[in-house]
Design a protein around this motif. Structure first.
Motif, PDB file in Angstrom:
ATOM      1  N   ARG A 196       0.831  -1.202   0.000  1.00 18.72           N
ATOM      2  CA  ARG A 196       0.000   0.000   0.000  1.00 18.72           C
ATOM      3  C   ARG A 196       0.868   1.254   0.000  1.00 18.72           C
ATOM      4  O   ARG A 196       0.656   2.164  -0.795  1.00 18.72           O
ATOM      5  CB  ARG A 196      -0.925  -0.008   1.216  1.00 18.72           C
ATOM      6  CG  ARG A 196      -1.776   1.247   1.332  1.00 18.72           C
ATOM      7  CD  ARG A 196      -2.762   1.155   2.466  1.00 18.72           C
ATOM      8  NE  ARG A 196      -3.648   2.311   2.515  1.00 18.72           N
ATOM      9  CZ  ARG A 196      -4.658   2.443   3.366  1.00 18.72           C
ATOM     10  NH1 ARG A 196      -4.899   1.476   4.241  1.00 18.72           N
ATOM     11  NH2 ARG A 196      -5.426   3.514   3.345  1.00 18.72           N
ATOM     12  N   TYR A 197       1.819   1.329   0.921  1.00 18.85           N
ATOM     13  CA  TYR A 197       2.734   2.464   0.985  1.00 18.85           C
ATOM     14  C   TYR A 197       4.087   2.031   0.432  1.00 18.85           C
ATOM     15  O   TYR A 197       4.666   1.039   0.879  1.00 18.85           O
ATOM     16  CB  TYR A 197       2.876   2.968   2.422  1.00 18.85           C
ATOM     17  CG  TYR A 197       1.611   3.551   2.971  1.00 18.85           C
ATOM     18  CD1 TYR A 197       1.167   4.805   2.565  1.00 18.85           C
ATOM     19  CD2 TYR A 197       0.837   2.852   3.889  1.00 18.85           C
ATOM     20  CE1 TYR A 197      -0.007   5.342   3.058  1.00 18.85           C
ATOM     21  CE2 TYR A 197      -0.338   3.381   4.391  1.00 18.85           C
ATOM     22  CZ  TYR A 197      -0.759   4.628   3.967  1.00 18.85           C
ATOM     23  OH  TYR A 197      -1.924   5.157   4.454  1.00 18.85           O
ATOM     24  N   GLN A 198       4.578   2.773  -0.532  1.00 20.45           N
ATOM     25  CA  GLN A 198       5.812   2.414  -1.222  1.00 20.45           C
ATOM     26  C   GLN A 198       6.843   3.529  -1.084  1.00 20.45           C
ATOM     27  O   GLN A 198       6.524   4.637  -0.648  1.00 20.45           O
ATOM     28  CB  GLN A 198       5.518   2.134  -2.694  1.00 20.45           C
ATOM     29  CG  GLN A 198       4.516   1.007  -2.922  1.00 20.45           C
ATOM     30  CD  GLN A 198       4.211   0.770  -4.379  1.00 20.45           C
ATOM     31  OE1 GLN A 198       5.054   0.962  -5.263  1.00 20.45           O
ATOM     32  NE2 GLN A 198       2.986   0.340  -4.663  1.00 20.45           N
ATOM     33  N   VAL A 243       4.241   6.669   0.163  1.00 20.03           N
ATOM     34  CA  VAL A 243       3.198   7.158  -0.741  1.00 20.03           C
ATOM     35  C   VAL A 243       2.311   6.003  -1.178  1.00 20.03           C
ATOM     36  O   VAL A 243       2.781   4.888  -1.425  1.00 20.03           O
ATOM     37  CB  VAL A 243       3.799   7.850  -1.988  1.00 20.03           C
ATOM     38  CG1 VAL A 243       4.398   9.186  -1.633  1.00 20.03           C
ATOM     39  CG2 VAL A 243       4.825   6.969  -2.691  1.00 20.03           C
ATOM     40  N   ASP A 244       1.012   6.287  -1.235  1.00 21.78           N
ATOM     41  CA  ASP A 244       0.085   5.409  -1.929  1.00 21.78           C
ATOM     42  C   ASP A 244      -0.311   6.110  -3.225  1.00 21.78           C
ATOM     43  O   ASP A 244       0.227   7.162  -3.572  1.00 21.78           O
ATOM     44  CB  ASP A 244      -1.131   5.083  -1.051  1.00 21.78           C
ATOM     45  CG  ASP A 244      -1.919   6.321  -0.645  1.00 21.78           C
ATOM     46  OD1 ASP A 244      -1.561   7.447  -1.079  1.00 21.78           O
ATOM     47  OD2 ASP A 244      -2.898   6.185   0.112  1.00 21.78           O
ATOM     48  N   GLY A 245      -1.243   5.519  -3.967  1.00 20.34           N
ATOM     49  CA  GLY A 245      -1.597   6.082  -5.259  1.00 20.34           C
ATOM     50  C   GLY A 245      -2.168   7.481  -5.176  1.00 20.34           C
ATOM     51  O   GLY A 245      -1.927   8.327  -6.052  1.00 20.34           O
ATOM     52  N   ILE A 268      -3.396   4.553 -11.100  1.00 23.67           N
ATOM     53  CA  ILE A 268      -2.577   4.761  -9.906  1.00 23.67           C
ATOM     54  C   ILE A 268      -3.440   4.893  -8.660  1.00 23.67           C
ATOM     55  O   ILE A 268      -3.110   4.379  -7.586  1.00 23.67           O
ATOM     56  CB  ILE A 268      -1.687   6.009 -10.083  1.00 23.67           C
ATOM     57  CG1 ILE A 268      -0.631   5.768 -11.167  1.00 23.67           C
ATOM     58  CG2 ILE A 268      -1.013   6.405  -8.767  1.00 23.67           C
ATOM     59  CD1 ILE A 268       0.209   6.987 -11.484  1.00 23.67           C
ATOM     60  N   VAL A 269      -4.581   5.565  -8.812  1.00 22.83           N
ATOM     61  CA  VAL A 269      -5.413   5.915  -7.665  1.00 22.83           C
ATOM     62  C   VAL A 269      -6.266   4.742  -7.177  1.00 22.83           C
ATOM     63  O   VAL A 269      -6.454   4.563  -5.967  1.00 22.83           O
ATOM     64  CB  VAL A 269      -6.315   7.118  -8.046  1.00 22.83           C
ATOM     65  CG1 VAL A 269      -7.442   7.306  -7.043  1.00 22.83           C
ATOM     66  CG2 VAL A 269      -5.474   8.375  -8.157  1.00 22.83           C
ATOM     67  N   ASN A 270      -6.799   3.931  -8.095  1.00 14.71           N
ATOM     68  CA  ASN A 270      -7.801   2.932  -7.725  1.00 14.71           C
ATOM     69  C   ASN A 270      -7.344   1.936  -6.653  1.00 14.71           C
ATOM     70  O   ASN A 270      -8.120   1.629  -5.732  1.00 14.71           O
ATOM     71  CB  ASN A 270      -8.273   2.182  -8.969  1.00 14.71           C
ATOM     72  CG  ASN A 270      -9.197   3.021  -9.837  1.00 14.71           C
ATOM     73  OD1 ASN A 270      -9.772   4.013  -9.367  1.00 14.71           O
ATOM     74  ND2 ASN A 270      -9.335   2.663 -11.094  1.00 14.71           N
ATOM     75  N   PRO A 271      -6.108   1.411  -6.699  1.00 13.99           N
ATOM     76  CA  PRO A 271      -5.701   0.506  -5.602  1.00 13.99           C
ATOM     77  C   PRO A 271      -5.726   1.181  -4.236  1.00 13.99           C
ATOM     78  O   PRO A 271      -6.110   0.556  -3.234  1.00 13.99           O
ATOM     79  CB  PRO A 271      -4.279   0.091  -6.002  1.00 13.99           C
ATOM     80  CG  PRO A 271      -4.233   0.257  -7.484  1.00 13.99           C
ATOM     81  CD  PRO A 271      -5.086   1.444  -7.771  1.00 13.99           C
TER      82      PRO A 271
END
Length: 547
Positions: free
Chosen positions: A61-63, A82-84, A517-520
């Protein structure tokens, strides 16, 4: 040890800000180019973040995470990730800042103004020194603090930058205001000071309420986990496993502490009244910085912190929040209709659009939250186009009043055309980015709250009215006296707005690069609050049989 990419992304504009501010007074042009180069370098780093972000189904989730002990006695860590959704917000910030610097290229030049009142000429002219280096340094410092707000996953670290960005914004509003309006230098200074102080007081009050909630959250974690922590990931994981629970009233009070601060920043009715003053008295680039970038920290934080930390309280507050969002949509649009000041009209339109964003967030559906995130980006770009072109127009004629214009399309057709495109995007015309995001918000809201979505559609009708009336009064009809030789857009100004228009059109027909990028991240957020998309009311097999 891997390269600290997120730290570098935030640190670069901060270093650039200090270097720009340190430039000698006689090197104003060099300072501008340094600020622009810094913003472009930051954009390159953000591009690396986007490219390195993994949108695969098995990705974390966070990269790009970083975690270091900072104040261990109080459970404070330097944690970034950061997440999406955060990646999308980073991209919006990094893309807009170079254009704002280009648009404000001459906004901080020394000002020659009459010393009289009401614009009356006098024998003695006053030359006001506007520190160019400081103007661009403050913009870069705001960028650094906004980036840190988007990447911080330690709540205390987030709070520091959430509040610290108020300082450079205060000086940008109060020290570098709009020169239009026909008032004396002293009168304009009073209005700018009022707007800056109002902005600061509203946001400080919200921040202090949030601080109390942050302290309460730390006490609760210390009581149940054995050691207090501000780590967002640790708290959400402990809540998911049942290791950390909050009493009902405690969770609701903490939610309100966070939400009020974010609703002030967003801004959401009735905590919105600082925005028209701040945008009206700021230069056009600073006005865009406020509503397109800084205010997005509020809506972003609702997704990350309100829903992530307090899922039960978020569900409890949803009916009231949806009501506030509806009021913002309709009230903001109605007040935009009645404005005589061009910049205040755009400010009230933004309040209406923030209502749509909050509506999508608290609809608690994947379409609504994806649409809300996409709306943050598209609103930022559309508002940048409309406000910057309005700023170019105001700088030429020296007035913000709509009634002082008319027939501009005959003397400055390119300016009028870009103004129209920005306006059409603001009213969410199909083919522009805001249409897709507004459509997703309404669809996501309708499947769960159909009556709310239907009422929200009134905002679309009102937006068409205030945008088209604004264009009609300023751009069409006979040319008003004093506008016969109004210059069209210059190459620098066209270079600022043309790429933003291209981006609006691109996202209007192909939003997949953002939604992928946002949907996950949206799925993770819905999982935090224990929500899933509602099942169709008509079974799919029934539909197939009817066909």
């Amino acid at each position: 040890m891997s390269f600290p990419l997120l730290t570098a992304t935030a640190l670069l504009p901060a270093i650039g800000a200090l270097a720009t501010a340190a430039m000698p007074a006689a090197r104003r042009t060099t300072a501008k180019w340094l600020a622009l180069a810094t913003s472009l370098a930051t954009l390159l780093l953000v591009a690396v973040v986007v490219l390195r972000f993994d949108t695969g189904s098995g990705a974390d989730r966070y990269q790009l995470t970083e975690s270091h002990a900072w104040i261990p006695d109080f459970g404070v860590r330097y944690e970034l990730g950061v997440d999406g959704i955060a990646v999308a917000m980073l991209a919006l910030t990094a893309v807009l800042i170079p254009f704002l610097i280009g648009a404000g290229w001459n906004d901080a030049e020394p000002d020659e103004r009459s010393a009289g009142t009401g614009g009356t000429a006098t024998a003695q002219a006053t030359r006001t020194r506007r520190p160019t280096q400081t103007f661009f340094a403050l913009i870069l410092m705001v960028e650094a603090m906004v980036i840190m707000s988007f990447v911080a996953t330690d709540i205390f670290l987030f709070y520091i930058f959430f509040e610290a960005m108020l300082i450079p914004m205060y000086f940008l509003i109060g020290g570098f205001g709009d020169r239009a309006g026909g008032l004396s230098t002293d009168e304009q200074a009073k209005q700018r000071t009022y707007a800056a102080v109002k902005f600061l007081l509203y946001n400080l009050a919200g921040g202090l309420i949030m601080l109390a909630a942050v302290v309460a959250l730390y006490v609760a974690t210390a009581d149940q986990l054995g050691a207090g922590t501000f780590s967002l990931q640790a708290i959400t994981e402990a809540r998911a496993t049942g290791e950390l629970t909050f009493a009902q009233n405690t969770e609701r009070l903490m939610f309100l502490g966070f939400f009020i601060a974010f609703a002030v920043k967003a801004p959401l009715w009735p905590l919105h009244t600082w925005l028209p003053n701040a945008m009206g008295e700021s230069t056009a680039p600073v006005a865009v910085l406020i509503t397109a970038i800084v205010d997005k920290v509020g809506t972003f934080a609702m997704l990350r912190f309100c829903l992530g930390l307090f899922p039960e309280a978020s569900a409890w507050a949803t009916p009231v929040v949806l009501g506030l969002a509806l009021v913002s949509i309709v009230y903001g649009a109605l007040l935009a209709l009645g404005q005589r000041d061009m910049k205040r009209l755009i400010a009230y339109a933004s309040i209406s659009h923030f209502g749509f964003i909050v509506l999508g967030i608290f609809a608690m559906t994947s379409q609504g939250q994806s649409g809300a995130t996409l709306y943050m980006i598209n609103h930022g770009v559309a508002t940048a186009v409309l406000m910057l072109v309005a700023g170019f127009l105001i700088s030429r004629h020296g007035s913000r009043l709509i009634g002082d214009y008319g027939g501009v399309q005959k003397t400055a057709p390119v300016l009028a055309g870009t103004f129209l495109i920005g306006g059409l995007a603001t009213l969410s015309l199909p083919g522009t980015g805001p249409f897709i995001s507004e459509f997703l918000v309404l669809v996501g809201t309708f499947v769960r709250y159909p009556a709310v979505a239907i009422i929200a559609c009134a905002g679309i009708v009102l937006a068409a009215l205030y945008v088209l009336i604004l264009y009609q009064r300023t751009m069409t009809g006979p040319v008003r006296p004093g506008l016969e030789k109004l210059p069209d857009l210059r190459p620098r100004e066209l270079a600022v707005v043309a790429p933003l228009i291209a981006l609006l059109l691109f996202l209007g027909v192909f939003p997949a690069p953002v939604t992928d990028i946002v949907n996950p991240a949206v799925e993770h957020t819905l999982s935090d609050v224990g929500e899933t998309d509602p099942e169709p009311t008509v079974p799919i097999d029934t539909l197939e049989a009817s066909q």
